[in-house]
Design an enzyme around this catalytic site. Structure first.
Site, mmCIF file in Angstrom:
data_model
loop_
_atom_site.group_PDB
_atom_site.id
_atom_site.type_symbol
_atom_site.label_atom_id
_atom_site.label_comp_id
_atom_site.label_asym_id
_atom_site.label_seq_id
_atom_site.Cartn_x
_atom_site.Cartn_y
_atom_site.Cartn_z
ATOM 1 N N ARG A 27 -15.320 12.043 7.613
ATOM 2 C CA ARG A 27 -13.986 12.650 8.020
ATOM 3 C C ARG A 27 -13.610 13.507 6.735
ATOM 4 N NH1 ARG A 27 -10.226 8.132 7.790
ATOM 5 N NH2 ARG A 27 -8.587 9.653 8.216
ATOM 6 N N HIS B 216 0.996 -1.269 -0.127
ATOM 7 C CA HIS B 216 -0.011 0.056 0.147
ATOM 8 C C HIS B 216 0.880 1.134 0.063
ATOM 9 C CE1 HIS B 216 -3.547 2.737 0.792
ATOM 10 N NE2 HIS B 216 -2.453 3.263 1.632
ATOM 11 N N ASP C 8 -15.389 2.034 6.314
ATOM 12 C CA ASP C 8 -14.488 2.897 5.985
ATOM 13 C C ASP C 8 -14.943 3.723 5.161
ATOM 14 O OD1 ASP C 8 -11.671 4.024 5.887
ATOM 15 O OD2 ASP C 8 -11.783 3.207 3.788
ATOM 16 N N LYS D 274 -9.062 -2.002 4.861
ATOM 17 C CA LYS D 274 -9.248 -2.277 3.804
ATOM 18 C C LYS D 274 -8.114 -3.469 3.371
ATOM 19 C CE LYS D 274 -8.979 1.944 2.673
ATOM 20 N NZ LYS D 274 -9.137 3.293 2.434
ATOM 21 N N SER E 1 -8.143 3.120 8.619
ATOM 22 C CA SER E 1 -8.963 3.171 7.354
ATOM 23 C C SER E 1 -8.133 2.284 6.342
ATOM 24 C CB SER E 1 -8.738 4.633 6.953
ATOM 25 O OG SER E 1 -9.038 4.819 5.640
HETATM 26 N N1 URA Z 1 -5.908 6.798 2.888
HETATM 27 C C1 URA Z 1 -7.038 5.978 3.406
HETATM 28 O O1 URA Z 1 -7.362 5.029 2.532
HETATM 29 N N2 URA Z 1 -7.382 6.517 4.506
HETATM 30 C C2 URA Z 1 -7.295 7.454 5.126
HETATM 31 O O2 URA Z 1 -7.522 8.071 6.088
HETATM 32 C C3 URA Z 1 -6.108 8.491 4.552
HETATM 33 C C4 URA Z 1 -5.688 7.911 3.438
#
Ligand code: URA
Length: 435
Positions: free
Chosen positions: A168, A82, A161, A187, A183
């Protein structure tokens, strides 16, 4: 339990139990906890923070708000990467087939670009016919057959999320380390991984502008990942200058294919190999960094990495010829050179300024519902450390019209700094954190 008591406990600096956190997330997804209550909760977390145990509980509750992929029939370790997002960051498109060619299973679920950072899905959609909206069941089959798949987030993957991020985004609570950690990890953990490698970009083109901020995020994700039972390591990489020589979707996809075919810009190859080494080590397929790098290089020179990509492009509905014939990707109607106004050495290129110019050309979006133009972008003909003569091209703007290109010429020129002395070389990989 009530939402008010849970919010008040966090507001007053208390540590929530896993049961309280799970109750809140389940209630939010089911509609029993209102959006305004969740927004208040997010602000309480933003101001008071969370312990690693609370962050782990939040991550797992968010992961379990939807389906978790089942890849147990797949051979080999399941490892993903990621990136926290950068400018010109097309590494996922090189890395996934490369690691699959080395025996790693890469169940990659990516996002779209928003604001100044690009998204892997937008780059992949530049490939004619390529589908990223693949249901989880087909995704599982693709990973089992090809060793990897490149898809977008499905509606049933970590829905908490998606709902929470939307709140947010409009309540100034994005920049919270525990919320970002939960977050990202919720995922990724829904991909049924054995290990995750995180590329935390640091610098003016990144989400994390400073090293202390980037370290704090990396440490949080590594420790919460470990608490959740998944090995997570992180590589902090510099993101002051765009990665590679292209910014813009089709241009970046073509550049990623170049790497798979044994070429590509040095910094992009270095970043791909550095993350690939971490993934092979995390997947326990190499005992040393040198051995891991040798395996990756062999997967490229043997042609196996490019062949993996061709097979997956075809399996996801795209034209596999694009891998070796980049002219099949969309090309902008107009190309316009930005020439140097003095002779010298390129000292710097401001990644953020280049990203904003690409965004205005139509390569990105400022709102999630905007469409993008896959063909437009900026080619960085010269990179830091390279000589240029007055009147020679520094960059090339790919635009839908001459006027659109002309409108960005000054911004692109301003993003470059050309001087008499060569810049001090700076390592791309700043540091590694192994979990
Ligand atoms: N990327 C994400 O997937 N979530 C966040 O909160 C910030 C960046």
């Amino acid at each position: 339990m009530s939402a008010v008591t849970v919010i008040a406990k966090k507001r007053d600096g208390g540590a929530l139990s896993p049961e309280e956190i799970r109750w809140l997330i389940e209630g939010f997804v089911a509609g029993r906890v209102a959006g305004y209550q969740m927004a208040a909760f997010a602000m309480a977390v933003f101001l008071r923070g969370m312990t690693p145990a609370e962050t782990a509980a939040l991550t797992l509750a968010m992961r379990d708000s939807g389906r978790v992929a089942k890849l147990h029939g797949a051979r080999g370790p399941k490892v993903d990467k990621h990136s926290t997002g950068g400018v010109g960051d097309k590494v996922s498109i090189c890395l996934a087939p490369l690691l699959a060619a080395c025996g790693v299973r890469v169940p990659m679920i990516s996002g779209r670009g928003l604001g100044h950072t690009g998204g892997t899905l937008d780059k992949l959609e530049a490939i004619p016919g390529f589908r990223v909206d693949v249901p989880l069941s087909r995704f599982e089959r693709l990973v089992k057959t090809h060793g990897f798949a490149l898809i977008g987030q499905t509606a049933d993957l970590a829905p908490a999320d998606r709902k929470l991020y939307a709140l947010r985004d409009v309540t100034a609570t994005v920049e919270s380390i525990p919320l970002i950690t939960a977050s990202i990890l919720s995922k990724k953990l829904a991909e049924d991984l054995d290990a995750l490698v995180l590329d935390v970009k640091v610098g003016r083109g990144a989400f994390m502008k400073t090293l202390p901020e980037a370290r704090a995020l990396a440490r949080s994700i590594v420790s919460v990942g470990r608490a959740a039972g998944t090995r997570v390591s992180a590589v902090l990489t510099r993101m002051d200058v765009p990665l590679g020589r292209t910014v813009g979707n089709a241009l970046e996809t073509a550049e990623a294919f170049e790497v798979l075919l044994g070429g590509g810009p040095d910094d992009l190859v270095e970043c791909t190999l550095a993350l690939g080494v971490e993934m092979l080590r995390a997947g326990k397929l190499a005992k040393s960094d040198a051995r891991a790098e040798a395996l990756l290089r062999k997967a490229i020179t043997s042609g196996r990495a490019a062949a993996k990509m061709e097979a997956l492009v075809a399996a996801q509905g795209g034209d596999p010829r694009v891998v070796r014939e980049p002219d099949r990707l969309p090309r902008a109607k107009h190309q316009s050179a930005v020439n140097a106004t003095r002779s010298g050495v390129v000292q710097d290129i401001d990644a953020l300024a280049i990203a904003h110019a690409a965004l205005r050309l139509g390569a990105g979006r400022t709102r999630a519902d905007q469409s993008i133009d896959p063909s437009v972008g900026i080619e960085l003909v010269k990179k830091p450390g390279e000589l240029v003569k007055r009147g020679e091209p520094l960059a090339c703007i790919h635009a839908k019209s001459r006027s659109a290109a002309e409108a960005e010429a000054a911004a692109v020129l301003d993003a470059y700094r050309v001087g008499a002395r060569a810049p001090r070389p700076q390592a791309l990989v700043i540091e590694r954190l192994r979990g």
